[in-house]
Write a protein that holds these residues in place. Structure first.
Motif, short mmCIF file in Angstrom:
data_model
loop_
_atom_site.label_atom_id
_atom_site.label_comp_id
_atom_site.label_asym_id
_atom_site.label_seq_id
_atom_site.Cartn_x
_atom_site.Cartn_y
_atom_site.Cartn_z
N GLU A 2 -8.55 3.00 -13.38
CA GLU A 2 -9.35 2.01 -12.66
C GLU A 2 -9.78 0.87 -13.58
OE1 GLU A 2 -12.36 3.92 -10.22
OE2 GLU A 2 -10.94 5.48 -9.57
N SER A 39 -6.55 8.68 -12.09
CA SER A 39 -6.88 7.39 -11.49
C SER A 39 -7.24 6.39 -12.59
CB SER A 39 -8.05 7.55 -10.51
OG SER A 39 -8.36 6.33 -9.89
N VAL A 55 -5.87 -3.30 -3.58
CA VAL A 55 -6.98 -2.36 -3.74
C VAL A 55 -6.80 -1.26 -2.70
CG1 VAL A 55 -9.48 -2.04 -3.61
CG2 VAL A 55 -8.54 -4.14 -4.60
N HIS A 56 -6.63 -0.04 -3.17
CA HIS A 56 -6.45 1.08 -2.25
C HIS A 56 -7.79 1.41 -1.58
CE1 HIS A 56 -2.29 1.64 -3.23
NE2 HIS A 56 -2.60 1.64 -4.52
N ASN A 66 -5.87 1.58 -9.54
CA ASN A 66 -6.60 0.99 -8.43
C ASN A 66 -7.79 0.22 -8.99
OD1 ASN A 66 -7.27 0.48 -5.73
ND2 ASN A 66 -8.56 2.28 -5.58
N PRO A 67 -7.81 -1.12 -8.78
CA PRO A 67 -6.79 -2.00 -8.21
C PRO A 67 -5.48 -1.92 -8.99
CG PRO A 67 -8.89 -3.17 -8.38
CD PRO A 67 -9.03 -1.88 -9.15
N SER A 68 -4.41 -2.33 -8.31
CA SER A 68 -3.08 -2.09 -8.83
C SER A 68 -2.58 -3.20 -9.74
CB SER A 68 -2.09 -1.93 -7.67
OG SER A 68 -0.75 -1.89 -8.15
N HIS A 71 0.85 -1.19 0.00
CA HIS A 71 0.00 0.00 0.00
C HIS A 71 0.89 1.25 0.00
CE1 HIS A 71 -4.13 -1.59 0.54
NE2 HIS A 71 -3.49 -2.65 1.03
N SER A 79 -11.41 -2.19 -11.85
CA SER A 79 -12.31 -1.87 -10.73
C SER A 79 -13.47 -2.85 -10.58
CB SER A 79 -12.85 -0.45 -10.88
OG SER A 79 -13.59 -0.31 -12.08
#
Length: 383
Positions: A200, A198, A176-177, A168-170, A148, A203
């Motif tokens: 995503e 961002s 997952v932040h 995010n997710p990475s 993280h 996601s």
């Protein structure tokens, strides 16, 4: 053919080549099991393919509007408004040639030579290449041991930054932040002009009990967030090349200018397939998500039995990012493993702090995962 012509690539090309860690990885063959590909092994679901066939029959084979088909932009604005908890306008949605072109359009539309751009380390390797292309200064922030963000280090790095880019997710970690992390990011940027991009893309591929938090839904990030998404991962549409971005109007207008210049319009047929994915794809997404959940468990169990390997515990996407204890660079280790019939990605591809990790994808089928882990274990045992 030989030539005496003196040629040097442009400075952007030289900048990318001097720093890029990206490598092309193979698909599975008769003698090689590939756990390297970030691509669903599922075929695109039938309702989506059928929508493309209808679009062709209806003659939607001409140039589309440069910013995207109105029907798709309206549907995307409706979807994003539900995520954000406020009305977002179709005028601020740009349809792009996959998520890759969306990221490129935003970064090249925002970053000037010398601008400071912050990214986590490790993270998706495309970001640093695009920052190099734009002439920006790429500042990396190492992750904590649990993969993280290190919020203290991140806050220090963000001072004076033009842009912060994260997924995010990475990819590659599968982390997952959390809402708390995103709230903290918003607080540390309060009163600044720093933008947040961002990505995503994964996601919809989340395995936690808690619902996923999009940057769109975080009040402290409003007014500075640029959202990038793709149909590739969620709907198994990698080859269709449909993505999109949303953000502050002026930022999206700048990205649209870059995208129109580099890419032109996205295929109208593919956009109507994407529209069908939004309207008819939920059942198929749930089916694929359950398959990924099973594959994730199979891969985690297999990795846990390998001596010298510490498996991560991913919450999203379809990657594991285990750490190994052997004194060998990840690029060289990947080469050794390839000789043993299994392909994975070196952790160093995703940043200097990804060294001594491997990225494995469970987007492959279960039989490939089982056989790939078997070959991985044999290759590591030989060390």
């Amino acid at each position: 053919m030989t030539t005496d012509l003196a040629f040097r690539p442009s400075e952007p090309v030289q900048r990318i080549e001097s720093t890029s860690r990206r490598v092309q990885q193979p698909q599975s063959t008769a003698n090689l099991v590939s756990l390297a590909m970030g691509e669903p092994n599922f075929d695109t679901p039938a309702p989506i393919r059928e929508a493309a066939e209808r679009a062709m029959a209806e003659g939607r084979t001409h140039y589309s509007p440069l910013v995207g088909e109105p029907a798709l932009r309206e549907a995307l604005a409706e979807k994003l408004s539900a995520q954000a908890g406020e009305e977002l306008l179709p005028a601020d949605v740009l349809v792009t040639q996959g998520g890759t072109a969306g990221l490129a359009a935003v970064i090249l539309g925002v970053v000037n030579p010398g601008d400071k751009v912050v990214i986590p380390d490790p993270t998706y390797s495309l970001y640093s290449d695009l920052i190099s292309m734009a002439g920006g200064e790429c500042v990396t922030v190492p992750l904590r041991e649990d993969l993280h963000w290190d919020l203290g280090a991140l806050e220090a790095a963000l001072r004076g930054a033009r842009l912060f880019v994260f997924c995010n997710p990475s990819n590659p970690t599968g982390i997952v932040h959390t809402r708390a992390e995103l709230d903290a990011l918003g607080e540390m940027l309060a009163g600044t002009d720093t933008l947040v991009l961002s990505d995503e893309a994964y996601s919809d591929l989340v395995y936690t009990a808690e619902p996923f938090t999009s940057a769109l839904s975080v009040p402290a990030l409003r007014g500075r967030t640029i959202y990038c998404q793709t149909f590739s991962k969620t709907y198994a549409m990698t080859g269709w090349r449909v993505g999109y971005v949303w953000g502050p109007h002026d930022v999206v207008a700048a990205a649209a200018r870059i995208h129109a210049t580099f890419n032109g319009s996205v295929s109208g047929v593919n956009q109507y397939a994407a529209l069908a994915a939004l309207k008819e794809g939920d059942d198929e997404v749930r089916r694929m998500l359950e398959a990924y959940r099973r594959r994730r468990a199979v891969m985690k169990e297999g990795l846990a039995s390998i001596k010298g390997l510490t498996a991560s515990s991913p919450d999203g996407a379809f990657y594991l990012f285990p750490r190994y204890d052997f004194e060998i660079e990840s690029v060289n280790l990947v080469g050794r493993l390839r000789e043993g019939g299994v392909a994975v990605r070196p952790g160093s591809e995703f940043g200097a702090h990804g060294e001594h990790h491997l990225r494995l994808s469970y987007a492959a089928g279960e039989r490939e995962i089982v056989e790939g882990i078997k070959r991985l274990a044999a290759g590591l045992a030989a060390l």
